[in-house]
Design a protein around this motif. Structure first.
Motif, PDB file in Angstrom:
ATOM      1  N   GLY A 194       6.752  16.008  -5.863  1.00 20.77           N
ATOM      2  CA  GLY A 194       7.150  16.331  -4.499  1.00 20.77           C
ATOM      3  C   GLY A 194       6.460  15.442  -3.489  1.00 20.77           C
ATOM      4  O   GLY A 194       7.085  14.952  -2.531  1.00 20.77           O
ATOM      5  N   GLU A 195       5.162  15.221  -3.680  1.00 24.33           N
ATOM      6  CA  GLU A 195       4.420  14.340  -2.786  1.00 24.33           C
ATOM      7  C   GLU A 195       4.968  12.919  -2.842  1.00 24.33           C
ATOM      8  O   GLU A 195       5.131  12.252  -1.815  1.00 24.33           O
ATOM      9  N   ALA A 196       5.255  12.446  -4.059  1.00 23.02           N
ATOM     10  CA  ALA A 196       5.784  11.093  -4.216  1.00 23.02           C
ATOM     11  C   ALA A 196       7.117  10.943  -3.487  1.00 23.02           C
ATOM     12  O   ALA A 196       7.353   9.942  -2.798  1.00 23.02           O
ATOM     13  N   PHE A 197       7.980  11.940  -3.629  1.00 25.06           N
ATOM     14  CA  PHE A 197       9.287  11.845  -2.977  1.00 25.06           C
ATOM     15  C   PHE A 197       9.141  11.865  -1.457  1.00 25.06           C
ATOM     16  O   PHE A 197       9.870  11.162  -0.749  1.00 25.06           O
ATOM     17  N   LEU A 254       3.035   9.683  -8.369  1.00 20.02           N
ATOM     18  CA  LEU A 254       3.803   9.863  -9.605  1.00 20.02           C
ATOM     19  C   LEU A 254       2.891   9.936 -10.818  1.00 20.02           C
ATOM     20  O   LEU A 254       3.094  10.765 -11.715  1.00 20.02           O
ATOM     21  N   GLU A 255       1.887   9.075 -10.857  1.00 19.37           N
ATOM     22  CA  GLU A 255       0.962   9.073 -11.984  1.00 19.37           C
ATOM     23  C   GLU A 255       0.182  10.378 -12.077  1.00 19.37           C
ATOM     24  O   GLU A 255      -0.169  10.825 -13.164  1.00 19.37           O
ATOM     25  N   ARG A 256      -0.081  11.019 -10.920  1.00 21.87           N
ATOM     26  CA  ARG A 256      -0.783  12.303 -10.909  1.00 21.87           C
ATOM     27  C   ARG A 256       0.160  13.457 -11.246  1.00 21.87           C
ATOM     28  O   ARG A 256      -0.273  14.603 -11.368  1.00 21.87           O
ATOM     29  N   GLY A 257       1.453  13.162 -11.355  1.00 19.97           N
ATOM     30  CA  GLY A 257       2.421  14.212 -11.608  1.00 19.97           C
ATOM     31  C   GLY A 257       2.808  14.992 -10.374  1.00 19.97           C
ATOM     32  O   GLY A 257       3.480  16.021 -10.464  1.00 19.97           O
ATOM     33  N   GLU A 295       0.828  -1.205   0.000  1.00 19.54           N
ATOM     34  CA  GLU A 295       0.000   0.000   0.000  1.00 19.54           C
ATOM     35  C   GLU A 295       0.866   1.260   0.000  1.00 19.54           C
ATOM     36  O   GLU A 295       0.571   2.234  -0.699  1.00 19.54           O
ATOM     37  N   ALA A 296       1.963   1.233   0.764  1.00 18.97           N
ATOM     38  CA  ALA A 296       2.864   2.391   0.806  1.00 18.97           C
ATOM     39  C   ALA A 296       3.507   2.624  -0.553  1.00 18.97           C
ATOM     40  O   ALA A 296       3.607   3.767  -1.026  1.00 18.97           O
ATOM     41  N   ALA A 297       3.930   1.549  -1.202  1.00 10.51           N
ATOM     42  CA  ALA A 297       4.501   1.679  -2.537  1.00 10.51           C
ATOM     43  C   ALA A 297       3.443   2.152  -3.530  1.00 10.51           C
ATOM     44  O   ALA A 297       3.740   2.940  -4.442  1.00 10.51           O
ATOM     45  N   GLY A 298       2.208   1.686  -3.347  1.00  7.17           N
ATOM     46  CA  GLY A 298       1.120   2.113  -4.213  1.00  7.17           C
ATOM     47  C   GLY A 298       0.831   3.597  -4.093  1.00  7.17           C
ATOM     48  O   GLY A 298       0.492   4.259  -5.087  1.00  7.17           O
ATOM     49  N   GLU A 299       0.960   4.144  -2.896  1.00  8.01           N
ATOM     50  CA  GLU A 299       0.749   5.573  -2.709  1.00  8.01           C
ATOM     51  C   GLU A 299       1.805   6.387  -3.455  1.00  8.01           C
ATOM     52  O   GLU A 299       1.509   7.433  -4.045  1.00  8.01           O
ATOM     53  N   VAL A 300       3.044   5.903  -3.440  1.00 10.49           N
ATOM     54  CA  VAL A 300       4.105   6.562  -4.205  1.00 10.49           C
ATOM     55  C   VAL A 300       3.780   6.517  -5.692  1.00 10.49           C
ATOM     56  O   VAL A 300       3.887   7.519  -6.408  1.00 10.49           O
ATOM     57  N   SER A 301       3.351   5.356  -6.150  1.00  8.62           N
ATOM     58  CA  SER A 301       3.014   5.192  -7.562  1.00  8.62           C
ATOM     59  C   SER A 301       1.865   6.106  -7.977  1.00  8.62           C
ATOM     60  O   SER A 301       1.917   6.745  -9.032  1.00  8.62           O
ATOM     61  N   ASP A 302       0.834   6.179  -7.134  1.00  4.31           N
ATOM     62  CA  ASP A 302      -0.318   7.030  -7.444  1.00  4.31           C
ATOM     63  C   ASP A 302       0.095   8.495  -7.566  1.00  4.31           C
ATOM     64  O   ASP A 302      -0.367   9.209  -8.466  1.00  4.31           O
TER      65      ASP A 302
END
Length: 356
Positions: free
Chosen positions: A292-295, A286-289, A277-284
Motif C-alpha cells: 500500500g505504501e509503495a502504491f 516493495l522490498e519491505r512488503g 530517489e523517488a523510485a528508490g522509495e517505491v522499491s524500498d
C-alpha cells in the motif's frame, strides 16, 4: 517495423495480456470477449504466485476458436526448457494450431524469492527457443549449454509455433530481432519504444536471410484456418489502464507502475525525468512488503512514463503514438478497474488508433 502510416497501422497486431489472478474460467471468458472484440492474440502471464498459465491457456483455447494463444511470458529457470516446449506444443494441439511462445528471462526479484539465480539470461533464452524449435520439428535433441538435455524428444505431432521474446534491455532486444519471430517490448511510452525500435533495427541487420525465407514460406495463407503473419514483428507489451473516468484509470495503474518504476534502469528514469530517489522509495517499500505504501508513492510522472492510462480517447491517442514505432500493441496489466469494460474499451481505442 511500422512506419507510422495509416495503412501500416491498419495492419497492426492487437494483443492482450490476461493475468491468471482469477480462476481459469474467468480468464477464458475474457479471452472469448477479446476474440469477439477483434484481438488477434491473447497471452496468459506467468508468475509463480498466480494460477498456472498453461492450465489457463487450455481453458482459453476451449472458449475460443480463432485468437492465437500463448504464455506471455514464461522463463526457462522455473521450468526446464524442454518441458516448456512440451507445454506449448500441447496448447498448439488443443487450440488447433494457434499457439505462440512468449519467453523471456523472468523477473530477477521474483526468481530470487524462489532461490533461483538468473544467470546468463540472454544465452539461456536463445538456447531455450532454439531447442524448442528443434523439438517442435520432431527432432531428438541433445544439448549442453546453460541447461542440459540428453536425447530429449516430444511425443507430439510436429508444430510450427512462432517465438516472441520478452525484452527490455539492448542486448535482448537485438538478439530477439536477429533470431526470434517477434519481440514483446516491455514498454508503454513512445520514447522508450523509439529507443527499442533502434535496437531492434540493429538486430534485424544481422538477421539470417534463410530465417525470414523459412518463416515467410511457413506463414503463407492459413494453417488450420488460422492466418499466419509476417516473418518478424515488434509488439509493445504495454501496461494499460482504461476506464470511463481518467482518475479511476490512473488509480488502477498504481500497482503495476510501482513494480515497473522500482526496477527501472537509471537511463530509463533519466529519459522520463523521474527522480532516482523517488523510485528508490517505491522499491524500498516493495522490498519491505509494504505494498500500500509503495502504491501511494507512485507519482503522476511515473504513471505517465510506465502506463498508458486514461479514458478511451486518451488511450487511443497514446496507442496511435506508440504505433509510430512498433507493429502492434499488447494491452497489458492492469487493463483497468473493470476487466470486462477495459477489454471492450481497449478494443475501441485500438480501432481508433489503427483505423481498422
Amino acid at each position: 517495423m511500422s512506419d507510422g502510416s495509416n495503412s501500416r497501422a491498419a495492419d497492426a497486431t492487437w494483443g492482450i495480456e490476461l493475468t491468471p489472478e482469477h480462476p481459469p474460467e474467468r480468464i477464458a471468458e475474457l479471452a472469448a470477449l477479446a476474440e469477439d472484440d477483434g484481438f488477434d492474440v491473447a497471452f496468459a502471464s506467468s508468475h509463480y504466485f498466480n494460477r498456472d498459465p498453461f492450465v489457463t491457456l487450455a481453458a482459453m483455447a476451449d472458449a475460443t476458436s480463432e485468437i492465437r494463444l500463448g504464455p506471455g511470458v514464461v522463463n526457462p529457470y522455473e521450468t526446464h526448457p524442454v518441458k516448456l516446449a512440451a507445454q506449448t506444443a500441447t496448447i498448439d494441439e488443443v487450440s488447433g494450431g494457434r499457439a505462440v511462445f512468449g519467453v523471456g528471462a523472468g523477473d530477477r526479484s521474483a526468481l530470487s524469492n524462489l532461490g533461483v539465480d538468473r544467470d546468463r539470461p540472454l544465452r539461456r533464452v536463445l538456447e531455450t527457443f532454439d531447442v524448442a524449435r528443434d523439438l517442435w520439428a520432431g527432432e531428438t535433441v541433445t544439448h549442453e549449454g546453460t541447461f542440459t538435455a540428453r536425447d530429449a524428444s516430444l511425443n507430439l505431432e510436429p508444430a510450427d509455433v512462432p517465438v516472441y521474446v520478452g525484452a527490455q534491455g539492448p542486448h535482448m532486444l537485438r538478439m530477439s530481432a536477429k533470431h526470434a519471430d517477434g519481440t514483446l517490448i516491455n514498454a508503454s511510452h513512445p520514447r522508450d519504444l523509439e529507443w527499442a525500435a533502434d535496437r531492434i533495427a540493429e538486430g534485424l541487420e544481422e538477421r539470417p536471410d534463410e530465417r525470414d525465407d523459412q518463416r515467410s514460406a511457413d506463414r503463407t495463407g492459413e494453417q488450420n484456418g488460422v492466418p499466419r503473419e509476417s516473418a518478424f514483428e515488434a509488439l509493445a507489451f504495454a501496461s494499460v489502464s482504461v476506464a470511463g473516468e481518467e482518475d479511476a484509470a490512473r488509480e488502477a495503474a498504481r500497482p503495476p507502475v510501482a513494480f515497473i518504476a522500482a526496477s527501472a534502469a537509471e537511463p530509463v528514469l533519466e529519459r522520463h525525468g523521474i527522480d532516482r530517489e523517488a523510485a528508490g522509495e517505491v522499491s524500498d517499500a516493495l522490498e519491505r512488503g509494504e505494498l500500500g505504501e509503495a502504491f501511494d508513492l507512485v507519482t503522476p510522472a511515473m504513471i505517465d512514463a510506465f502506463c498508458i492510462a486514461g479514458t478511451t480517447d486518451t488511450v487511443a491517442d497514446r496507442f496511435e503514438s506508440a504505433l509510430e514505432h512498433v507493429d502492434g500493441i499488447v494491452v497489458g496489466s492492469p487493463l483497468g478497474p473493470d476487466l470486462e469494460d477495459a477489454v471492450s474499451r481497449a478494443s475501441e481505442a485500438l480501432e481508433r488508433a489503427t483505423d481498422r
